[in-house]
Enzyme design. Structure first.
Site, PDB file in Angstrom:
ATOM      1  N   CYS A   1       0.816  -1.216   0.000  1.00 18.70           N
ATOM      2  CA  CYS A   1       0.000   0.000   0.000  1.00 18.70           C
ATOM      3  C   CYS A   1       0.857   1.278   0.000  1.00 18.70           C
ATOM      4  O   CYS A   1       1.505   1.568  -0.996  1.00 18.70           O
ATOM      5  CB  CYS A   1      -0.960  -0.066   1.189  1.00 18.70           C
ATOM      6  SG  CYS A   1      -2.424   0.948   0.991  1.00 18.70           S
TER       7      CYS A   1
ATOM      8  N   HIS B   1      -3.455  -6.137   1.854  1.00 14.79           N
ATOM      9  CA  HIS B   1      -3.371  -6.317   3.295  1.00 14.79           C
ATOM     10  C   HIS B   1      -3.918  -7.714   3.591  1.00 14.79           C
ATOM     11  O   HIS B   1      -4.198  -8.479   2.687  1.00 14.79           O
ATOM     12  CB  HIS B   1      -4.218  -5.261   4.015  1.00 14.79           C
ATOM     13  CG  HIS B   1      -3.817  -3.849   3.707  1.00 14.79           C
ATOM     14  ND1 HIS B   1      -2.665  -3.293   4.174  1.00 14.79           N
ATOM     15  CD2 HIS B   1      -4.414  -2.888   2.961  1.00 14.79           C
ATOM     16  CE1 HIS B   1      -2.565  -2.040   3.752  1.00 14.79           C
ATOM     17  NE2 HIS B   1      -3.617  -1.769   3.003  1.00 14.79           N
TER      18      HIS B   1
END
Lengths: 474, 243
Positions: B94, B191
């Protein structure tokens, strides 16, 4: 003479009651949010009107964790002090739910309750304050919540800031000064501020938990130093760069002593006198000690006798699903809800016990769902310190839609594979209940820790067996 | 043999359970009898690439990402870029992934500069992509994770995608790809955390790290029933919920 607005309010309250009663007849719950929505359609300012009728005004409680317990305890203390209380007790905490509860509990005309206790959702907080014009505001904490739903913590703080900055100077703002973000918000407020926090010797955390946020100074960006960390990022903080530090406390808990696994004794200083008074609290866990302290701050601001507070803490009956005890065919189940990483960390810490021998002994069930109300993302499991639970090697049953994620988390936390039971992971909760009966001997103790919808599903399964009430108010 | 894990900005950028990646590296390295240790590198800390065998960098909130970007604007960023170019095994998720590239262009204000180690560029997008993802990687098979990003990332010719999106949105929701591969670095939006449920990636990072130290890349197998059951459950769940 009834004004036009007054007539609308009467119509709205009548509709609210009729719909609420109809919903309750179907057995589908306490029924405040939907009727409240209809009522606010009819009279958009109904909450404003009802709150304005309360002779002692309203108290608004906000924060990410502990709102339901805090408002219930506060409401009990007010009742013990002889006041009539209107309260959105079922935890329906958006404007429509609050309006629904008020419309339901207040008379259409004539004298009613003395005071209102309002649990407000973080995002609804500004509108709730604008409408209810509370005399007292109680801010509990800001922990990382379900990020896929609420966005980042800064966002919550930024929508609160203008509200706090423009409070009437007659308002009392009670803040948890152990939370640096809240202490900072209060600095900017024209309101009278009551600051509370912990000053206990020992019992703190050796380091900041992984799930903690706000370890950085909101003013200069430096990383805080802590003289003591009590819970998540709450503690006696100090900025090494701009020299800001936890402000002086008006009310503090100087001692928190567990009384078995079920109760605890708290020493409260600053009110009614500096030397301190002992309160017995009928629920365990440091997070509940913080909740009781928050209630003490509000009670102090409202001028209640401390005896009313003591009576409320000693007899406190937690809400459904907050350390609720259930007898399942002779097995003693304790059910608890945790909605975010800090909630999980604190329950795990409580299970371990603050002192040797005061921890839980039995089987632990952890149920993780990933529906909207739980948060779709379960990544946070990796932020929770499951290692503290794994250390004691209590037998663990992994359950819920994401039970296999939990099983993997526990394996990586160091739980012995022979202690890890994932046989009902991903199965419906009816199966979990059957499995518990099959695997736990009569008289055995089971601690059940669940996300929100997992709790609803487990309760539905237990209700099928007649061991809990058929519907669950949050 | 030992394995030293460098966790970049582990205090500043640690949201959405990305810490699980570090726990997975530790767990599966220790399972092979390796002495594994983690060092967290924060803003202001010196970075000595030769100290580390593998690097991890997770996602963060906006505010922290700004201070991290600034921290990398000198020698630190150059050293990290050189280490990646030299084949350092690394996983970035990310925000960390974005800052490995040219940087991140917000809707308003200046570009948040990256370190130009990967030929990727990122910008603010109009919607937030949130949900379970399944990505088919030619190298690693089906990968599972959870995406939660409004940034869009576009790959240049110097990098390969990590895989093709089966469920979810991936880098930008348009080209059907997720993540980027360059030398021994993997960057992506997954994630979950990524590594625990995708142990083949964990083992590849550990194996590559050991190989660079003169060990064998092939690791002795570890039981991974719990990992594969959790992985398969997420594939099923992701397909059930769809996009």
């Amino acid at each position: 003479m009834i004004s036009f607005d007054g007539a609308r309010a009467v119509a709205a309250m009548t509709a609210n009651r009729a719909i609420g009663a109809a919903i309750r007849r179907t057995g589908r719950g306490g029924g405040t949010a939907f009727p409240g929505m209809v009522a606010t359609r009819i009279a958009p300012d109904l909450l404003d009107q009802l709150a304005a009728r309360l002779p002692q005004g309203a108290i608004v409680v906000a924060g990410t964790n502990g709102k339901t317990t805090t408002t219930r305890l506060l409401s009990d203390a007010l009742t013990h002090a002889g006041m009539g209380v209107v309260h959105n007790r079922t935890g329906s905490n958006l404007v429509r739910g609050i309006t629904g509860a008020f419309a339901d509990q207040m008379p259409i005309a004539g004298s009613g309750p003395d005071i209102g206790v309002i649990e407000a959702d973080e995002n609804a907080f500004p509108e709730v304050v604008r409408r209810a014009r509370p005399k007292v505001i109680l801010l509990l904490n800001l922990f990382r919540d379900q990020l896929d739903r609420y966005g980042e913590l800064e966002t919550v703080a930024s929508i609160w800031r203008p509200v706090i900055q423009t409070l009437d100077p007659e308002t009392t703002l009670c803040v948890n000064a152990d939370d640096p973000r809240l202490a900072w918000l209060a600095e900017e407020s024209p309101a009278r501020v009551v600051r509370f926090g912990l000053t206990t010797e020992g019992g703190g955390l050796p380091e900041m938990p992984h799930a903690a946020d706000a370890a950085y100074c909101p003013v200069c960006g430096a990383r805080f130093d802590y003289d003591a960390i009590y819970l998540s990022h709450l503690g006696a903080w100090r900025c090494p760069s701009c020299e800001r530090e936890r402000p002086e406390l008006d009310l503090a808990l100087s001692r928190v002593v567990p009384d078995g696994f079920e109760r605890q004794t708290l020493t409260l200083r600053g009110w009614p006198h500096v030397e301190g008074v002992d309160l017995n609290l009928a629920v365990p866990g440091l997070y509940n000690a913080y909740n009781a302290l928050a209630v003490a701050a509000a009670a102090h601001a409202l001028g209640l006798p401390v005896e009313a507070l003591g009576a409320a803490t000693a007899d406190f009956q937690p809400a459904f699903g907050r350390l609720e005890r259930v007898d399942l065919a002779g097995r003693e189940l304790t059910l608890t809800l945790a909605k975010n990483p800090t909630g999980f960390n604190e329950v795990l810490r409580m299970l371990n016990g603050a002192q040797p021998g005061s921890g839980f002994d039995g089987t632990v069930v952890i149920g993780i769902n990933d529906l909207d109300a739980d948060g779709r993302d379960v990544s946070w499991l990796w932020d929770v310190d499951f290692e503290v639970l794994a250390e004691r090697q209590l037998p663990l049953v992994a359950a819920g839609i994401r039970g296999h994620d939990l099983a993997l988390r526990m394996a990586y936390a160091g739980l012995d594979p022979c202690r890890l039971d994932a046989r009902v992971a991903g199965e419906p909760f009816e199966r979990v209940v059957e499995h518990l009966i099959q695997t736990t001997p009569p008289g055995g103790r089971v601690f059940v820790l669940l996300t929100y919808t997992a709790m609803l599903q487990l309760r539905a399964a237990l209700a099928e067996r007649g061991v809990v009430e058929p519907f669950w108010e949050q | 043999m030992d394995l030293r894990i460098g966790w970049l900005y582990g205090h500043e950028m640690n949201i959405y359970g990305d810490r699980g990646n570090v726990l997975a590296l530790l767990h599966r390295a220790r399972g092979r009898g390796l002495e594994a240790a983690v060092e967290v590198l924060g803003v202001g800390d010196a970075f000595e690439p030769e100290r580390y065998d593998v690097l991890f960098w997770g996602g963060g909130q906006d505010r922290e990402q700004i201070s991290v970007s600034a921290d990398l604007m000198g020698a630190k960023g150059r050293d990290l870029k050189a280490a990646i170019g030299g084949g350092m095994p690394m996983l970035a998720i990310c925000g960390g992934y974005q800052l490995l590239g040219d940087g991140y262009r917000p809707y308003e204000g200046d570009m948040l500069p990256g370190i130009h180690a990967l030929d990727i560029t990122s910008e603010a997008g109009p919607t937030r992509f949130i949900g379970n993802v399944v990505v088919d990687s030619p190298e690693f098979g089906a990968l599972v994770g959870f995406e939660n990003h409004s940034g869009l990332t576009f790959l240049g010719p110097e990098v390969e995608p990590l895989g093709r999106v089966r469920v979810g949105h991936g880098n930008n929701g348009r080209d059907g790809f997720e993540g980027a591969r360059y030398r021994n670095t993997i960057g992506c939006y997954m994630h979950g955390a990524l590594l625990p449920k995708n142990p083949q990636v964990t083992d590849w990072l550990i194996g590559t790290a050991l190989e660079r130290k003169g060990g064998a890349a092939a690791l002795p197998p570890l039981p991974d029933d719990v990992e594969s059951t959790a992985h398969d459950a997420v594939v099923k769940r992701a397909l059930q919920l769809g996009r």
